[in-house]
Design a protein around this motif. Sequence first.
Motif, PDB file in Angstrom:
ATOM      1  N   ASP A 166       0.849  -1.192   0.000  1.00 31.95           N
ATOM      2  CA  ASP A 166       0.000   0.000   0.000  1.00 31.95           C
ATOM      3  C   ASP A 166       0.882   1.238   0.000  1.00 31.95           C
ATOM      4  N   ALA A 167       0.237   2.415  -0.100  1.00 28.69           N
ATOM      5  CA  ALA A 167       0.978   3.678  -0.149  1.00 28.69           C
ATOM      6  C   ALA A 167       1.752   3.928   1.144  1.00 28.69           C
ATOM      7  N   VAL A 170       5.070   2.401   1.016  1.00 31.13           N
ATOM      8  CA  VAL A 170       5.965   3.146   0.125  1.00 31.13           C
ATOM      9  C   VAL A 170       6.534   4.358   0.849  1.00 31.13           C
ATOM     10  N   LEU A 171       5.710   5.025   1.654  1.00 30.39           N
ATOM     11  CA  LEU A 171       6.201   6.154   2.435  1.00 30.39           C
ATOM     12  C   LEU A 171       7.280   5.724   3.429  1.00 30.39           C
ATOM     13  N   ASN A 206       6.769   5.506  -7.502  1.00 27.62           N
ATOM     14  CA  ASN A 206       5.922   4.399  -7.078  1.00 27.62           C
ATOM     15  C   ASN A 206       4.835   4.849  -6.122  1.00 27.62           C
ATOM     16  N   LEU A 207       5.144   5.864  -5.320  1.00 31.11           N
ATOM     17  CA  LEU A 207       4.106   6.413  -4.450  1.00 31.11           C
ATOM     18  C   LEU A 207       2.983   7.001  -5.294  1.00 31.11           C
ATOM     19  N   ARG A 209       2.139   6.052  -8.264  1.00 32.81           N
ATOM     20  CA  ARG A 209       1.408   4.913  -8.836  1.00 32.81           C
ATOM     21  C   ARG A 209       0.433   4.335  -7.824  1.00 32.81           C
ATOM     22  N   LYS A 210       0.873   4.188  -6.586  1.00 32.07           N
ATOM     23  CA  LYS A 210       0.002   3.627  -5.559  1.00 32.07           C
ATOM     24  C   LYS A 210      -1.200   4.531  -5.270  1.00 32.07           C
ATOM     25  N   LEU A 211      -1.013   5.824  -5.484  1.00 34.26           N
ATOM     26  CA  LEU A 211      -2.102   6.780  -5.263  1.00 34.26           C
ATOM     27  C   LEU A 211      -2.922   6.986  -6.533  1.00 34.26           C
TER      28      LEU A 211
END
Length: 265
Positions: A166-167, A170-171, A206-207, A209-211
């Motif tokens: 999930d985002a 990634v954070l 990628n963050l 993309r996840k959002l």
Amino acid sequence: MSDTEALSELSRLLDIMARLRAPDGCPWDQVQDFTSIAPYTIEEGYEVAEAIGRRDRPALKDELGDLLLQVVYHARMAEEAGDFAFGDVAKSVNDKMIRRHPHVFGEDAARDAAAQTEAWETQKAAERAARAETGTLSGVAVNLPALTRAAKLTRRAGRVGFDWPDAGSVLEKLDEETAELRAELPGGDPARLADELGDMLFVLANLARKLDLDPEACLRGANSKFERRFGAVEDALAAQGRGPSDASLEEMEALWQAVKRTERP
């Protein structure tokens, strides 16, 4: 404009390009090749995106014409080389669209948008396999903008299970990469700094993309915001008979914050 008129205009464009490339045509057009024209093709694509972003329909019509010219240009050069012609380009994309939409042009069951996206990617994977591009990451264009390519590469990897859940995770990875960059700052090694900064940018792509966001569009928006706000700072200084070089960083920061406050809802 009717379909007949549209086809007539397309035929006219093909004729114009052939005339420009003829021995008695335009000297500049005569000497171009795929490599020299490619940068213009990329530039026109960005100008289409810019017109869309501005919601400027008259400009969009013009920019789409410029982009179409690029397709015609490349097709004409290929025809001169005996490789393919514009008709082959059109046939190729027509066949591809029919092949990738069997629920519309074939007998497959109707799909919603999510199911169609999945089926589209499956079809694209089959097409890559037919071209002997067997790796998961095969076929992601090298010349894409780096942030876009990063998102595409990891989207591909995510389809085979290699992805953050999930985002939030990634954070957490971004925090890790930030700490690694910070640790390299005292040494000042350009190669190490570039490597760590690249990792951070990769994670940010990628963050996005996840959002479900386009990282290039996000950065374009940030660029536009910076231009707008800095321009307002310059305007405020100009009203005082000064420029940025006459003001301290503290003064410019205060004006910047004032501009931000005026933009908040």
